[in-house]
Design a protein around this motif. Structure first.
Motif, PDB file in Angstrom:
ATOM      1  N   LEU A 146       1.042  -1.060  -0.118  1.00 27.12           N
ATOM      2  CA  LEU A 146       0.044  -0.007   0.052  1.00 27.12           C
ATOM      3  C   LEU A 146       0.888   1.117  -0.243  1.00 27.12           C
ATOM      4  O   LEU A 146       0.824   2.285  -0.564  1.00 27.12           O
ATOM      5  CB  LEU A 146      -0.733   0.156   1.082  1.00 27.12           C
ATOM      6  CG  LEU A 146      -1.858   0.956   1.350  1.00 27.12           C
ATOM      7  CD1 LEU A 146      -3.383   1.619   0.215  1.00 27.12           C
ATOM      8  CD2 LEU A 146      -2.638   1.365   2.644  1.00 27.12           C
ATOM      9  N   HIS A 147       2.101   1.138   1.108  1.00 24.56           N
ATOM     10  CA  HIS A 147       3.097   2.383   1.017  1.00 24.56           C
ATOM     11  C   HIS A 147       2.955   2.608  -0.904  1.00 24.56           C
ATOM     12  O   HIS A 147       3.544   3.645  -1.205  1.00 24.56           O
ATOM     13  CB  HIS A 147       4.009   2.361   1.701  1.00 24.56           C
ATOM     14  CG  HIS A 147       5.204   3.773   1.745  1.00 24.56           C
ATOM     15  ND1 HIS A 147       4.915   4.421   2.662  1.00 24.56           N
ATOM     16  CD2 HIS A 147       6.083   3.376   1.663  1.00 24.56           C
ATOM     17  CE1 HIS A 147       5.924   4.656   1.916  1.00 24.56           C
ATOM     18  NE2 HIS A 147       6.960   4.315   2.074  1.00 24.56           N
ATOM     19  N   ARG A 158      -8.283   0.262  -1.846  1.00 24.25           N
ATOM     20  CA  ARG A 158      -7.655   0.702  -0.661  1.00 24.25           C
ATOM     21  C   ARG A 158      -6.433   2.134  -1.901  1.00 24.25           C
ATOM     22  O   ARG A 158      -7.054   2.846  -1.624  1.00 24.25           O
ATOM     23  CB  ARG A 158      -6.900   1.112   0.248  1.00 24.25           C
ATOM     24  CG  ARG A 158      -7.716   0.532   1.141  1.00 24.25           C
ATOM     25  CD  ARG A 158      -6.055   0.235   2.784  1.00 24.25           C
ATOM     26  NE  ARG A 158      -6.474  -0.431   3.930  1.00 24.25           N
ATOM     27  CZ  ARG A 158      -7.085  -0.746   4.875  1.00 24.25           C
ATOM     28  NH1 ARG A 158      -5.228   0.265   5.507  1.00 24.25           N
ATOM     29  NH2 ARG A 158      -6.545  -1.252   5.877  1.00 24.25           N
ATOM     30  N   LEU A 159      -6.058   1.855  -2.526  1.00 21.30           N
ATOM     31  CA  LEU A 159      -5.555   2.290  -3.285  1.00 21.30           C
ATOM     32  C   LEU A 159      -6.437   2.621  -4.821  1.00 21.30           C
ATOM     33  O   LEU A 159      -6.222   4.054  -5.192  1.00 21.30           O
ATOM     34  CB  LEU A 159      -4.303   1.471  -4.589  1.00 21.30           C
ATOM     35  CG  LEU A 159      -3.232   1.027  -4.034  1.00 21.30           C
ATOM     36  CD1 LEU A 159      -3.020   0.354  -4.833  1.00 21.30           C
ATOM     37  CD2 LEU A 159      -2.866   2.015  -3.937  1.00 21.30           C
ATOM     38  N   ARG A 160      -7.365   2.404  -5.116  1.00 20.34           N
ATOM     39  CA  ARG A 160      -8.331   3.155  -5.909  1.00 20.34           C
ATOM     40  C   ARG A 160      -9.309   4.296  -5.174  1.00 20.34           C
ATOM     41  O   ARG A 160      -9.877   5.153  -5.972  1.00 20.34           O
ATOM     42  CB  ARG A 160      -9.284   2.042  -6.862  1.00 20.34           C
ATOM     43  CG  ARG A 160      -8.960   0.087  -7.365  1.00 20.34           C
ATOM     44  CD  ARG A 160      -8.451   1.223  -8.740  1.00 20.34           C
ATOM     45  NE  ARG A 160      -7.917   0.211  -9.452  1.00 20.34           N
ATOM     46  CZ  ARG A 160      -6.881  -0.195  -9.610  1.00 20.34           C
ATOM     47  NH1 ARG A 160      -6.090   0.536  -9.283  1.00 20.34           N
ATOM     48  NH2 ARG A 160      -6.490  -1.365 -10.179  1.00 20.34           N
ATOM     49  N   ALA A 161      -9.251   4.234  -4.540  1.00 21.21           N
ATOM     50  CA  ALA A 161     -10.426   5.165  -3.338  1.00 21.21           C
ATOM     51  C   ALA A 161      -9.372   5.750  -2.965  1.00 21.21           C
ATOM     52  O   ALA A 161      -9.798   7.365  -3.151  1.00 21.21           O
ATOM     53  CB  ALA A 161     -10.328   4.508  -1.790  1.00 21.21           C
ATOM     54  N   ARG A 162      -7.954   5.794  -3.660  1.00 20.39           N
ATOM     55  CA  ARG A 162      -7.217   7.201  -3.070  1.00 20.39           C
ATOM     56  C   ARG A 162      -7.133   7.689  -4.063  1.00 20.39           C
ATOM     57  O   ARG A 162      -6.172   8.563  -4.816  1.00 20.39           O
ATOM     58  CB  ARG A 162      -5.605   7.187  -2.410  1.00 20.39           C
ATOM     59  CG  ARG A 162      -6.225   6.564  -0.997  1.00 20.39           C
ATOM     60  CD  ARG A 162      -6.129   7.746  -0.413  1.00 20.39           C
ATOM     61  NE  ARG A 162      -5.132   8.827  -0.385  1.00 20.39           N
ATOM     62  CZ  ARG A 162      -4.345   8.350   0.008  1.00 20.39           C
ATOM     63  NH1 ARG A 162      -3.904   7.246   2.083  1.00 20.39           N
ATOM     64  NH2 ARG A 162      -3.729   9.531   0.943  1.00 20.39           N
ATOM     65  N   ALA A 179     -15.201   5.988  -3.912  1.00 19.61           N
ATOM     66  CA  ALA A 179     -14.464   4.565  -3.596  1.00 19.61           C
ATOM     67  C   ALA A 179     -16.032   3.180  -3.429  1.00 19.61           C
ATOM     68  O   ALA A 179     -15.573   2.241  -4.541  1.00 19.61           O
ATOM     69  CB  ALA A 179     -14.140   4.121  -2.215  1.00 19.61           C
ATOM     70  N   LEU A 180     -17.572   3.594  -3.859  1.00 21.34           N
ATOM     71  CA  LEU A 180     -18.546   2.762  -3.862  1.00 21.34           C
ATOM     72  C   LEU A 180     -18.380   2.484  -5.129  1.00 21.34           C
ATOM     73  O   LEU A 180     -18.582   1.839  -6.371  1.00 21.34           O
ATOM     74  CB  LEU A 180     -19.048   3.333  -3.131  1.00 21.34           C
ATOM     75  CG  LEU A 180     -19.296   3.375  -2.027  1.00 21.34           C
ATOM     76  CD1 LEU A 180     -20.408   4.300  -1.254  1.00 21.34           C
ATOM     77  CD2 LEU A 180     -19.366   2.031  -1.046  1.00 21.34           C
ATOM     78  N   ALA A 181     -18.621   3.241  -6.258  1.00 20.48           N
ATOM     79  CA  ALA A 181     -18.505   3.734  -7.729  1.00 20.48           C
ATOM     80  C   ALA A 181     -17.452   2.916  -8.140  1.00 20.48           C
ATOM     81  O   ALA A 181     -17.187   2.558  -9.753  1.00 20.48           O
ATOM     82  CB  ALA A 181     -18.899   5.166  -8.401  1.00 20.48           C
ATOM     83  N   PHE A 183     -11.536   7.624   5.065  1.00 20.20           N
ATOM     84  CA  PHE A 183     -11.355   8.092   6.319  1.00 20.20           C
ATOM     85  C   PHE A 183     -10.312   7.968   6.165  1.00 20.20           C
ATOM     86  O   PHE A 183     -10.066   9.130   6.808  1.00 20.20           O
ATOM     87  CB  PHE A 183     -12.560   8.476   7.431  1.00 20.20           C
ATOM     88  CG  PHE A 183     -13.776   8.594   6.513  1.00 20.20           C
ATOM     89  CD1 PHE A 183     -14.782   9.386   6.500  1.00 20.20           C
ATOM     90  CD2 PHE A 183     -14.479   7.609   5.889  1.00 20.20           C
ATOM     91  CE1 PHE A 183     -15.031  10.157   6.065  1.00 20.20           C
ATOM     92  CE2 PHE A 183     -15.830   7.138   5.677  1.00 20.20           C
ATOM     93  CZ  PHE A 183     -16.683   9.246   5.582  1.00 20.20           C
ATOM     94  N   GLU A 184      -9.620   7.619   6.371  1.00 23.72           N
ATOM     95  CA  GLU A 184      -8.107   7.501   7.198  1.00 23.72           C
ATOM     96  C   GLU A 184      -7.920   7.288   8.618  1.00 23.72           C
ATOM     97  O   GLU A 184      -6.927   8.767   8.828  1.00 23.72           O
ATOM     98  CB  GLU A 184      -7.124   7.569   5.793  1.00 23.72           C
ATOM     99  CG  GLU A 184      -7.673   6.713   4.529  1.00 23.72           C
ATOM    100  CD  GLU A 184      -6.035   8.083   3.680  1.00 23.72           C
ATOM    101  OE1 GLU A 184      -5.022   8.092   4.283  1.00 23.72           O
ATOM    102  OE2 GLU A 184      -6.932   8.637   2.707  1.00 23.72           O
TER     103      GLU A 184
END
Length: 220
Positions: A41-42, A69-73, A163-165, A182-183
């Motif tokens: 992830l990092h 998580r990557l896609r959400a960011r 993130a949902l989409a 939200f991290e």
């Protein structure tokens, strides 16, 4: 001379990780190895890669959770999931999480290399607009174009909807959304709060509640 493709390999099995690193380096790729999900992830958030080869059963952060998580960011490196979980339902889960390809273990080396070449040849569209129920989300401006006009979202609202989409058929638990969107160490109730905000700004059907499990994007 073509630039060397940069590959991120996220694999915790020592023998397989070494074999993949040597194989891909021998094919002319520049390879960065991560042996657990946290390291993967990092690297995925801080470095630019042309391709990611991702295991699922990883320590620290599970492979598909890492990908989500990557896609959400907003990190959209093309990803091939390489996993011992090879049933059709497993492949569907991987593709729904945002992977471009999925290959079960054990695998044929020639097939793996051919799939990697195929992904690297594929034109990469950096998607700036995502379909959501009743409109389109412009990621850069954090606005949703609806038949009745444009609705501007807050940064957190936009990140949650994004993130949902990006995985419209996947059901996300509150904990997954709390960590990837939200991290923070806030209570899971913050997820419910922002779902409420999205429904109030857009419409109730934009986010669907899956009782006992969490949330997913509403029906398109």
């Amino acid at each position: 001379m073509d630039p060397v493709a940069q590959l991120l390999v996220v694999e915790d099995d020592p023998q397989l990780a070494t074999m993949l690193t040597e194989l891909l380096t021998g094919e002319g790729y520049a390879v960065e190895l991560a042996r657990d999900g946290q390291r993967g992830l990092h690297l995925g958030l801080t470095r630019d890669f042309d391709l990611m080869l991702l295991d699922r059963g990883l320590p620290a952060i599970e492979g598909l959770d890492l990908l989500t998580r990557l896609r959400a960011r907003g990190r959209h490196v093309p990803t091939l999931v390489l996993s011992a979980l090879g049933q059709p339902s497993d492949r569907v889960d991987g593709l729904d999480a945002g992977a471009e390809d999925y290959l079960g273990k054990p695998f044929d080396v020639d097939e793996l290399l051919a799939r990697l070449r195929g992904l690297l040849r594929r034109p990469q569209d950096h998607v700036d607009v995502l379909r959501v129920p009743g409109g389109e989300l412009d990621i850069s401006s954090r606005s949703v174009a609806t038949p009745s006009g444009e609705v501007t979202l807050s940064e957190r609202e936009a990140k949650l909807l994004c993130a949902l989409a990006r995985s419209p058929r996947r059901v996300f638990s509150r904990q997954e959304l709390l960590e990837s969107v939200f991290e923070s160490a806030e209570d899971e109730g913050v997820v419910d709060t922002y779902v409420h905000y999205l429904r109030r700004k857009l419409h109730r059907g934009v986010v669907a509640t899956v009782r006992g499990l969490g949330y997913r994007l509403g029906n398109l």
